[in-house]
Scaffold this active site. Structure first.
Site, PDB file in Angstrom:
ATOM      1  N   ARG A  90       3.038   5.227   3.629  1.00  0.00           N
ATOM      2  CA  ARG A  90       4.347   4.802   3.139  1.00  0.00           C
ATOM      3  C   ARG A  90       4.297   4.149   1.753  1.00  0.00           C
ATOM      4  NH1 ARG A  90       4.388   5.391   8.280  1.00  0.00           N
ATOM      5  NH2 ARG A  90       2.308   4.561   8.019  1.00  0.00           N
ATOM      6  N   THR A  91       3.406   3.188   1.577  1.00  0.00           N
ATOM      7  CA  THR A  91       3.412   2.437   0.317  1.00  0.00           C
ATOM      8  C   THR A  91       3.040   3.373  -0.830  1.00  0.00           C
ATOM      9  OG1 THR A  91       2.659   0.569   1.617  1.00  0.00           O
ATOM     10  CG2 THR A  91       2.609   0.309  -0.761  1.00  0.00           C
ATOM     11  N   LYS A 119     -21.390   4.582  -9.022  1.00  0.00           N
ATOM     12  CA  LYS A 119     -22.576   4.491  -9.890  1.00  0.00           C
ATOM     13  C   LYS A 119     -22.865   3.035 -10.235  1.00  0.00           C
ATOM     14  CE  LYS A 119     -20.657   8.355 -12.228  1.00  0.00           C
ATOM     15  NZ  LYS A 119     -20.171   8.705 -13.554  1.00  0.00           N
ATOM     16  N   ARG A 140      -3.956  -1.197  -3.954  1.00  0.00           N
ATOM     17  CA  ARG A 140      -4.172  -1.686  -2.585  1.00  0.00           C
ATOM     18  C   ARG A 140      -5.681  -1.829  -2.414  1.00  0.00           C
ATOM     19  NH1 ARG A 140      -1.739   0.489   3.058  1.00  0.00           N
ATOM     20  NH2 ARG A 140       0.032  -0.631   2.166  1.00  0.00           N
ATOM     21  N   HIS A 173       1.418  -8.566   1.230  1.00  0.00           N
ATOM     22  CA  HIS A 173       1.932  -7.230   0.922  1.00  0.00           C
ATOM     23  C   HIS A 173       3.357  -7.458   0.412  1.00  0.00           C
ATOM     24  CE1 HIS A 173       2.707  -3.059   1.008  1.00  0.00           C
ATOM     25  NE2 HIS A 173       2.346  -2.738   2.239  1.00  0.00           N
TER      26      HIS A 173
HETATM   27  N1   CP Z   1       3.882  -0.377   5.688  1.00  0.00           N
HETATM   28  C1   CP Z   1       2.781   0.080   5.072  1.00  0.00           C
HETATM   29  O1   CP Z   1       2.172  -0.633   4.258  1.00  0.00           O
HETATM   30  O2   CP Z   1       2.427   1.338   5.420  1.00  0.00           O
HETATM   31  P1   CP Z   1       1.213   2.148   4.794  1.00  0.00           P
HETATM   32  O3   CP Z   1      -0.049   1.418   5.212  1.00  0.00           O
HETATM   33  O4   CP Z   1       1.304   3.525   5.380  1.00  0.00           O
HETATM   34  O5   CP Z   1       1.353   2.121   3.310  1.00  0.00           O
END
Ligand code: CP
Length: 363
Positions: A90-91, A119, A140, A173
């Site tokens: 999703r993100t 490396k 992320r 998040h």
């Molecule tokens: N809600 C969320 O962060 O989903 P993903 O891990 O699929 O990005």
């Protein structure tokens, strides 16, 4: 356009690293406007209201071909890098779609094994390398605090480009929390918005970064009560509880799921975050079934209440619940794309242009 963020230049990493999230947050903004989007603490109530309104205006503009062409013209001279070394559907995809809506060109690294980190290159050098080719990094990582460190590193480099935290270890998040707030605001549009509501969090509240960020954002609203229902081993961490206490928020911790369902205006279900288990299977205990939302729980849910989940879902919500109009998680997902368009437009300071277009053509 996003301009150089100067505040992070004025502090050494050693000094900055000692600061708590509340003290760090202003460093990621520039003149009160979000520059790097790394912590929920960066967003005050007016900023949240502006972002939600902007997201709604953008989604209305995007309904027509002319409107979409306008949006795509806004940032078609900018390039974005997605650095996702933890899995995401999703993100990642909603950010891809959001950047496309704004006309941005994109590239990604989704596995450190395909980059020169294999490396022996440090993550710091990797991110500085990305900044040579791109105008924004969305990242992320399972490394706690990495995005914040990178923001400091880039601020002190020749290419101080913005970074968006798309999920950082068990910390935060923030863009998920923004889309959650947007979903709550839209759902309670005719019921006075988020103010005065009771939000029930259920599941792995200890390791869930979406819960941590949303819980912080909810402190920006008036008289919001927060309930946290989980087995003891997954209960909210003391540092998150401290934030709520300091903000004067009414909150309760409990292990009794069915007692709290009828009290909530919104229920935020989460999965067990077993990717953080020290030993595989450590989290697998049968008592978690007591915290699953089944079809039979629908009769306990208030008529106006909504059911949310950041997803991915396992068994936390029975699939047959999806048919109920109070199940909001699919709309929540789509809201994520619009809120991310609004956030990027704000970072690159084209929000005023969007609002002017809206007023002229749709206002
Ligand atoms: N809600 C969320 O962060 O989903 P993903 O891990 O699929 O990005």
């Amino acid at each position: 356009m996003a301009e150089k963020n100067n505040r992070l230049v004025d502090i050494s990493w050693k000094e900055f690293d000692k600061l708590g999230p509340n003290e760090r947050a202003p460093y990621f903004n520039d003149n009160g406007r979000v520059f790097h989007a790394l912590l929920a603490q960066q967003f005050d109530r007016p900023a949240l209201d502006r972002l939600c309104d902007l997201a709604t205006n953008i989604r209305k503009i995007a309904k027509s071909k002319e409107g979409m062409q306008f949006l795509q013209s806004l940032l078609n001279h900018k390039r974005v890098m997605f650095y996702f070394t933890q899995p995401s559907s999703r993100t990642y995809l909603s950010f891809c779609a959001a950047c496309k809506i704004l006309g941005m060109a994109a590239a990604d690294v989704r596995d450190a094994a395909t980059s020169s980190e294999m490396k022996g290159e440090s993550q710091e050098d990797s991110v500085r390398t990305f900044s040579s080719y791109f105008d924004m990094i969305v990242m992320r990582s399972k490394t706690s605090g990495l995005a914040e460190k990178m923001a400091w590193v880039l601020a002190n480099s020749e290419r101080p480009i913005p970074i968006i935290n798309a999920g950082s270890a068990q910390d935060q998040h923030p863009t998920q929390a923004l889309l959650d707030v947007y979903t709550l605001e839209r759902s309670f549009e005719h019921l006075g918005g988020v103010d005065g509501k009771s939000i029930l969090f259920v599941g792995d509240l200890k390791r869930g970064r979406t819960v941590r960020s949303l819980s912080i954002l909810l402190t920006k609203f008036r008289e919001v009560t927060q309930f946290f229902v989980a087995p003891k081993r997954f209960q909210l961490k003391p540092d998150s509880q401290k934030i709520l206490k300091e903000a004067g928020v009414t909150f309760e911790l409990s292990g009794n799921f069915e007692r709290y369902v009828p009290k909530a205006d919104a229920i935020y279900m989460t999965r067990v975050q077993d990717e953080w288990d020290k030993k595989p299977g450590q989290s697998r205990k049968s008592d978690i079934v007591k915290y699953h939302f089944k079809v039979r729980h629908l009769r306990l849910l208030r008529p106006h209440a909504i059911l949310m989940h950041p997803f991915p879902r396992r068994e936390e919500i029975e699939v047959d619940v999806d048919h109920d109009p109070r199940a909001m998680y699919w709309r929540q997902m789509r809201n994520g794309m619009w809120v991310r368009v609004a956030l990027i437009a704000t970072i690159f300071q084209c929000d005023t242009e969007v609002l002017a277009y809206y007023r002229k053509h749709l206002g």
